[in-house]
Design a protein around this motif. Structure first.
Motif, PDB file in Angstrom:
ATOM      1  N   HIS A  54      -0.338   5.261  -4.949  1.00  0.00           N
ATOM      2  CA  HIS A  54       0.123   4.237  -5.898  1.00  0.00           C
ATOM      3  C   HIS A  54       0.351   2.910  -5.204  1.00  0.00           C
ATOM      4  O   HIS A  54      -0.073   1.853  -5.706  1.00  0.00           O
ATOM      5  N   TRP A  55       1.006   2.941  -4.062  1.00  0.00           N
ATOM      6  CA  TRP A  55       1.260   1.697  -3.327  1.00  0.00           C
ATOM      7  C   TRP A  55      -0.041   1.044  -2.895  1.00  0.00           C
ATOM      8  O   TRP A  55      -0.140  -0.188  -2.839  1.00  0.00           O
ATOM      9  N   ASP A  56      -1.027   1.857  -2.584  1.00  0.00           N
ATOM     10  CA  ASP A  56      -2.346   1.338  -2.233  1.00  0.00           C
ATOM     11  C   ASP A  56      -2.993   0.684  -3.451  1.00  0.00           C
ATOM     12  O   ASP A  56      -3.523  -0.441  -3.364  1.00  0.00           O
ATOM     13  N   GLU A  57      -2.899   1.358  -4.604  1.00  0.00           N
ATOM     14  CA  GLU A  57      -3.539   0.845  -5.819  1.00  0.00           C
ATOM     15  C   GLU A  57      -2.969  -0.503  -6.246  1.00  0.00           C
ATOM     16  O   GLU A  57      -3.701  -1.371  -6.743  1.00  0.00           O
ATOM     17  N   ILE A  58      -1.657  -0.698  -6.047  1.00  0.00           N
ATOM     18  CA  ILE A  58      -1.039  -1.955  -6.493  1.00  0.00           C
ATOM     19  C   ILE A  58      -1.037  -3.000  -5.380  1.00  0.00           C
ATOM     20  O   ILE A  58      -0.516  -4.108  -5.562  1.00  0.00           O
ATOM     21  N   GLY A  59      -1.632  -2.649  -4.243  1.00  0.00           N
ATOM     22  CA  GLY A  59      -1.746  -3.614  -3.154  1.00  0.00           C
ATOM     23  C   GLY A  59      -0.474  -3.844  -2.369  1.00  0.00           C
ATOM     24  O   GLY A  59      -0.354  -4.835  -1.644  1.00  0.00           O
ATOM     25  N   LEU A  60       0.499  -2.939  -2.489  1.00  0.00           N
ATOM     26  CA  LEU A  60       1.745  -3.107  -1.742  1.00  0.00           C
ATOM     27  C   LEU A  60       1.590  -2.657  -0.296  1.00  0.00           C
ATOM     28  O   LEU A  60       2.120  -3.304   0.619  1.00  0.00           O
ATOM     29  N   ALA A  61       0.868  -1.564  -0.077  1.00  0.00           N
ATOM     30  CA  ALA A  61       0.658  -1.061   1.282  1.00  0.00           C
ATOM     31  C   ALA A  61      -0.643  -0.281   1.298  1.00  0.00           C
ATOM     32  O   ALA A  61      -0.714   0.837   0.782  1.00  0.00           O
ATOM     33  N   SER A  62      -1.679  -0.869   1.888  1.00  0.00           N
ATOM     34  CA  SER A  62      -2.993  -0.237   1.921  1.00  0.00           C
ATOM     35  C   SER A  62      -3.386   0.086   3.354  1.00  0.00           C
ATOM     36  O   SER A  62      -3.139  -0.718   4.269  1.00  0.00           O
ATOM     37  N   PRO A  63      -3.999   1.248   3.583  1.00  0.00           N
ATOM     38  CA  PRO A  63      -4.450   1.588   4.943  1.00  0.00           C
ATOM     39  C   PRO A  63      -5.579   0.657   5.374  1.00  0.00           C
ATOM     40  O   PRO A  63      -6.510   0.398   4.609  1.00  0.00           O
TER      41      PRO A  63
END
Length: 263
Positions: free
Chosen positions: A24-33
């Motif tokens: 979810h955090w990746d999808e919303i751009g908060l924390a992406s690998p």
């Protein structure tokens, strides 16, 4: 952890998160690998992990994800101001929880004791003839009933002044009964029936009273020497008069007083 980074599952385990949360955090751009393995799996670098740790800290402090993004990404963001807002909200919540705790304590005491007044306060509210042991006796008899629970719920919110007002209302009703007897009212007539209705209304200060329950009370008033003494002190024979008036009203509403159930 590979040289390039840590896979999603291992990252979630290390930080005490779920894989779903990381996605979810990746999808919303908060924390992406930021890295990928040789076969295309996304990997979290050391910088990514540090960002995730900071997100976890701020989330545990109560900041929502938009506020966390602002703290982490906007230059010059006033972190202290954000935390002050959160602290103020937390202070209000603590105050609410303390009030709730006090209310729960009173409710527990009321369920166990019936009346949350000292012996002296009870005598002041209910008169010198009151015995502070009576609430305990009532709980021993009725403590498992819905009516006791309703009584306790109302008791938990009542002050000594509130109880004094309840007593005054009951005393005024007793005076109405006495006046009706003096005026020649008889069980079953219009005045007596009106007083039976008034009795249900006045008594419902303790708990809601059905007509069937009222029949049981009327018979207790006449049969229990303490209640009989109370009513007969208002007018001789009043306890029996009130019982008979309640029975007559019950019959008028299709209830057989001899078989009325407590319900």
């Amino acid at each position: 952890m590979s040289e390039l980074g840590m896979p999603v599952g291992e990252t979630a385990t290390r930080l005490g998160l779920t894989v779903r949360t990381l996605h979810h955090w990746d999808e919303i751009g908060l924390a992406s690998p930021a890295a990928r393995s040789s076969v295309g799996y996304r990997l979290y670098t050391d910088d990514d992990l540090e960002r995730l740790r900071r997100i976890v800290v701020y989330r545990e402090l109560g900041l929502d994800l938009d506020a966390i993004r602002q703290v982490l990404d906007e230059p010059g963001s006033d972190v202290a101001a954000q935390l002050r807002v959160q602290r103020a909200q937390l202070s209000r919540r603590i105050a609410q929880l303390r009030e709730l705790d006090a209310d729960l304590g009173r409710m527990i005491d009321a369920q166990e004791r019936g009346i949350l007044l000292s012996d002296e306060e009870q005598r002041a509210a209910f008169g010198p003839g009151w015995d502070p042991r009576w609430p305990a006796e009532a709980r021993a008899t009725y403590g498992g009933s819905p009516q006791w629970q309703q009584y306790a719920e109302r008791s938990a919110a009542r002050s000594p002044e509130d109880w004094a007002a309840v007593t005054a209302t009951m005393a005024a009703f007793d005076a109405e009964l006495g006046a009706a007897v003096d005026a020649g009212a008889i069980p079953g007539d219009a005045r007596a029936n009106a007083l039976v209705e008034r009795h249900r209304d006045v008594f419902s200060q303790y708990f809601p009273l059905t007509r069937q329950m009222q029949v049981h009370l009327g018979r207790m008033y006449a049969g229990d020497e303490r209640f009989a003494a109370h009513y007969d002190a208002v007018r001789p024979g009043l306890a029996v008069w009130l019982r008979d008036a309640i029975d007559a009203s019950a019959r008028a509403h299709g209830i057989d007083p001899d078989t009325a159930a407590w319900e």
